[in-house]
Design a protein around this motif. Structure first.
Motif, PDB file in Angstrom:
ATOM      1  N   ARG A 221     -19.507  14.447  30.105  1.00 33.14           N
ATOM      2  CA  ARG A 221     -19.182  14.819  28.738  1.00 33.14           C
ATOM      3  C   ARG A 221     -18.064  15.856  28.752  1.00 33.14           C
ATOM      4  N   ASP A 222     -17.334  15.964  27.672  1.00 32.98           N
ATOM      5  CA  ASP A 222     -16.191  16.881  27.620  1.00 32.98           C
ATOM      6  C   ASP A 222     -16.585  18.309  27.962  1.00 32.98           C
ATOM      7  N   ASP A 223     -17.787  18.744  27.536  1.00 28.93           N
ATOM      8  CA  ASP A 223     -18.203  20.137  27.739  1.00 28.93           C
ATOM      9  C   ASP A 223     -19.139  20.296  28.930  1.00 28.93           C
ATOM     10  N   VAL A 224     -19.057  19.403  29.909  1.00 28.50           N
ATOM     11  CA  VAL A 224     -19.919  19.460  31.087  1.00 28.50           C
ATOM     12  C   VAL A 224     -19.770  20.800  31.806  1.00 28.50           C
ATOM     13  N   ARG A 225     -20.842  21.254  32.427  1.00 32.31           N
ATOM     14  CA  ARG A 225     -20.836  22.486  33.205  1.00 32.31           C
ATOM     15  C   ARG A 225     -21.277  22.173  34.628  1.00 32.31           C
ATOM     16  N   SER A 226     -20.728  22.917  35.577  1.00 28.04           N
ATOM     17  CA  SER A 226     -21.069  22.697  36.984  1.00 28.04           C
ATOM     18  C   SER A 226     -21.180  24.041  37.694  1.00 28.04           C
ATOM     19  N   SER A 227     -22.231  24.181  38.519  1.00 22.30           N
ATOM     20  CA  SER A 227     -22.420  25.409  39.291  1.00 22.30           C
ATOM     21  C   SER A 227     -23.047  25.059  40.627  1.00 22.30           C
ATOM     22  N   MET A 228     -22.970  26.020  41.580  1.00 18.82           N
ATOM     23  CA  MET A 228     -23.488  25.810  42.933  1.00 18.82           C
ATOM     24  C   MET A 228     -24.193  27.077  43.417  1.00 18.82           C
ATOM     25  N   PRO A 229     -25.348  27.409  42.851  1.00 23.47           N
ATOM     26  CA  PRO A 229     -26.032  28.623  43.317  1.00 23.47           C
ATOM     27  C   PRO A 229     -26.370  28.530  44.810  1.00 23.47           C
ATOM     28  N   PRO A 230     -26.193  29.606  45.574  1.00 26.34           N
ATOM     29  CA  PRO A 230     -25.843  30.968  45.148  1.00 26.34           C
ATOM     30  C   PRO A 230     -24.340  31.262  45.137  1.00 26.34           C
ATOM     31  N   THR A 231     -23.495  30.239  45.322  1.00 32.77           N
ATOM     32  CA  THR A 231     -22.048  30.466  45.323  1.00 32.77           C
ATOM     33  C   THR A 231     -21.591  30.897  43.937  1.00 32.77           C
ATOM     34  N   PRO A 232     -20.849  32.001  43.811  1.00 30.77           N
ATOM     35  CA  PRO A 232     -20.372  32.438  42.495  1.00 30.77           C
ATOM     36  C   PRO A 232     -19.425  31.413  41.889  1.00 30.77           C
ATOM     37  N   GLY A 233     -19.411  31.360  40.576  1.00 26.64           N
ATOM     38  CA  GLY A 233     -18.470  30.488  39.883  1.00 26.64           C
ATOM     39  C   GLY A 233     -19.182  29.465  39.027  1.00 26.64           C
ATOM     40  N   LEU A 234     -18.674  29.312  37.802  1.00 26.96           N
ATOM     41  CA  LEU A 234     -19.212  28.335  36.866  1.00 26.96           C
ATOM     42  C   LEU A 234     -18.049  27.579  36.260  1.00 26.96           C
ATOM     43  N   SER A 235     -18.016  26.268  36.457  1.00 31.65           N
ATOM     44  CA  SER A 235     -16.956  25.439  35.885  1.00 31.65           C
ATOM     45  C   SER A 235     -17.439  24.868  34.566  1.00 31.65           C
ATOM     46  N   ALA A 236     -16.627  25.005  33.524  1.00 30.49           N
ATOM     47  CA  ALA A 236     -16.996  24.511  32.200  1.00 30.49           C
ATOM     48  C   ALA A 236     -15.906  23.578  31.686  1.00 30.49           C
ATOM     49  N   GLY A 237     -16.302  22.379  31.302  1.00 29.60           N
ATOM     50  CA  GLY A 237     -15.364  21.389  30.803  1.00 29.60           C
ATOM     51  C   GLY A 237     -15.010  20.359  31.867  1.00 29.60           C
ATOM     52  N   ARG A 238     -14.786  19.113  31.421  1.00 34.57           N
ATOM     53  CA  ARG A 238     -14.522  18.030  32.364  1.00 34.57           C
ATOM     54  C   ARG A 238     -13.315  18.323  33.247  1.00 34.57           C
ATOM     55  N   ASP A 239     -12.236  18.798  32.651  1.00 28.69           N
ATOM     56  CA  ASP A 239     -11.021  19.042  33.445  1.00 28.69           C
ATOM     57  C   ASP A 239     -11.278  20.058  34.554  1.00 28.69           C
ATOM     58  N   ALA A 240     -12.020  21.130  34.235  1.00 27.24           N
ATOM     59  CA  ALA A 240     -12.288  22.165  35.231  1.00 27.24           C
ATOM     60  C   ALA A 240     -13.188  21.633  36.343  1.00 27.24           C
ATOM     61  N   VAL A 241     -14.181  20.839  35.980  1.00 27.82           N
ATOM     62  CA  VAL A 241     -15.089  20.286  36.984  1.00 27.82           C
ATOM     63  C   VAL A 241     -14.352  19.334  37.909  1.00 27.82           C
ATOM     64  N   VAL A 242     -13.555  18.460  37.341  1.00 28.39           N
ATOM     65  CA  VAL A 242     -12.796  17.506  38.153  1.00 28.39           C
ATOM     66  C   VAL A 242     -11.796  18.240  39.037  1.00 28.39           C
ATOM     67  N   ALA A 243     -11.122  19.249  38.483  1.00 29.64           N
ATOM     68  CA  ALA A 243     -10.159  20.015  39.270  1.00 29.64           C
ATOM     69  C   ALA A 243     -10.842  20.684  40.459  1.00 29.64           C
ATOM     70  N   GLY A 244     -12.079  21.160  40.259  1.00 29.13           N
ATOM     71  CA  GLY A 244     -12.822  21.758  41.358  1.00 29.13           C
ATOM     72  C   GLY A 244     -13.118  20.761  42.457  1.00 29.13           C
ATOM     73  N   TRP A 245     -13.456  19.526  42.086  1.00 28.36           N
ATOM     74  CA  TRP A 245     -13.697  18.495  43.092  1.00 28.36           C
ATOM     75  C   TRP A 245     -12.440  18.199  43.897  1.00 28.36           C
ATOM     76  N   VAL A 246     -11.325  18.122  43.194  1.00 28.35           N
ATOM     77  CA  VAL A 246     -10.057  17.843  43.876  1.00 28.35           C
ATOM     78  C   VAL A 246      -9.700  18.977  44.822  1.00 28.35           C
ATOM     79  N   GLU A 247      -9.862  20.207  44.350  1.00 29.36           N
ATOM     80  CA  GLU A 247      -9.530  21.380  45.168  1.00 29.36           C
ATOM     81  C   GLU A 247     -10.404  21.462  46.412  1.00 29.36           C
ATOM     82  N   ASP A 248     -11.648  21.048  46.295  1.00 26.87           N
ATOM     83  CA  ASP A 248     -12.574  21.095  47.427  1.00 26.87           C
ATOM     84  C   ASP A 248     -12.376  19.956  48.411  1.00 26.87           C
ATOM     85  N   GLY A 249     -11.474  19.045  48.103  1.00 29.12           N
ATOM     86  CA  GLY A 249     -11.217  17.932  49.003  1.00 29.12           C
ATOM     87  C   GLY A 249     -12.268  16.848  48.965  1.00 29.12           C
TER      88      GLY A 249
END
Length: 320
Positions: A221-249
């Motif tokens: 969904r457009d407003d999806v959220r993604s997190s990885m406890p205990p790693t700091p950081g919260l991605s909010a929104g589809r673009d941010a979540v997808v960008a995180g996947w790309v950045e992580d390889g």
């Protein structure tokens, strides 16, 4: 033995207390957000209860007496280790709770739709994250009043406070929860699993194993959220979540396999990664999904250290 009977020796006491272990563990888990902290706190509760067994006078049930001790043990632990609540939508100490253990809870009023809804919604990760943003005492008031259904006078007695103070704390806690949960109830609870949910989880699993980010993106969904406890950081929104996947390889990964499971009454997928030296697929991550209206609205990713607690396979063989 009646739950109102005073246990007179250690075997009798232990047998009576053990009947309530799972529900006390879930209560402490709601308070603390950590499965392991809840385990330790239940042990502390039983130790305190044994030492104070002479104080049980039968004016309440033995179960209620244990809940009082457990709640105070949680408040003491929070005061020692986490005096400040979570902030910014992140809960680094968050851990998943296996559905197989939730199945051990006593039925109670489980046949009543409202009771079923409360029990399910208040164990989902969205609720756990929100409640961890409350200060400890309002958190206790909220859980005792809204989840367990305790009267305000009983909560006041437990906390050594007035009924007016408890009611005021409850209003503040409810307001705090509204700040950290979507506006509408159906927007934050995944609800009962149906054929559509199962199909969406299957598509998510297949696209993840294929590391196909484009196929994954259309499931969010457009407003999806993604997190990885205990790693700091919260991605909010589809673009941010997808960008995180790309950045992580993630798109370049190969050799993944998946095992469907469920935690916190939510669908989850355990991923394994091929290790040539081991000649096996070893635990990688666990994705817990919140699904609303046919789209993924939240992904909480936990590490491989959670697999054993969830009784997931320690490895998958090549020809399995």
């Amino acid at each position: 033995m009646s739950t109102d009977t005073r246990p007179v020796d250690e075997p009798a006491f232990s047998g009576l207390a053990e009947r309530h272990r799972r529900e006390l563990h879930v209560h402490c888990y709601r308070m603390l957000g950590s499965f392991e902290d809840a385990e330790d706190t239940v042990q502390e509760t039983f130790l305190r209860a044994w030492r104070r067994r002479e104080t049980f006078e039968g004016r309440s049930t033995f179960r209620t007496w244990l809940y009082r001790i457990a709640t105070n043990a949680c408040l003491d632990r929070l005061a020692r280790s986490r005096p400040e609540p979570a902030t910014g939508g992140e809960v680094p100490w968050l851990q998943p709770y296996p559905d197989r253990l939730l199945d051990e809870l006593p039925a109670g009023d489980a046949d009543e739709p409202e009771s079923l809804a409360v029990a399910r919604e208040t164990i989902e990760l969205a609720y756990l994250v929100a409640v961890q943003h409350l200060a400890p005492r309002p958190r206790a008031v909220l859980i005792l009043r809204d989840v367990l259904g305790w009267p305000a006078r009983d909560v006041a007695e437990l906390l050594g406070d007035s009924v007016n103070s408890v009611n005021s704390a409850l209003q503040r806690a409810r307001a705090g929860m509204r700040e950290h949960l979507p506006t509408e109830r159906q927007d934050w609870t995944g609800g009962q699993e149906d054929a559509g949910t199962r199909e969406l989880v299957r598509r998510f699993t297949d696209a993840s194993v294929a590391t196909d980010i484009d196929r994954l993106a259309v499931l969010l969904r457009d407003d999806v959220r993604s997190s990885m406890p205990p790693t700091p950081g919260l991605s909010a929104g589809r673009d941010a979540v997808v960008a995180g996947w790309v950045e992580d390889g993630f798109a370049g990964m190969t050799g993944l396999r998946a095992v469907p499971t469920s935690v916190n009454r939510q669908p989850a997928v355990a991923f394994y990664h091929w290790r040539e030296q081991e000649r096996a697929y070893l635990p990688l991550t666990l994705d817990v999904l919140r699904i609303t209206g046919g789209a993924i609205t939240e992904i909480v990713t936990f590490g491989a250290d959670r697999f054993a607690r969830l009784e997931l396979p320690e490895r998958l063989l090549e020809d399995a």
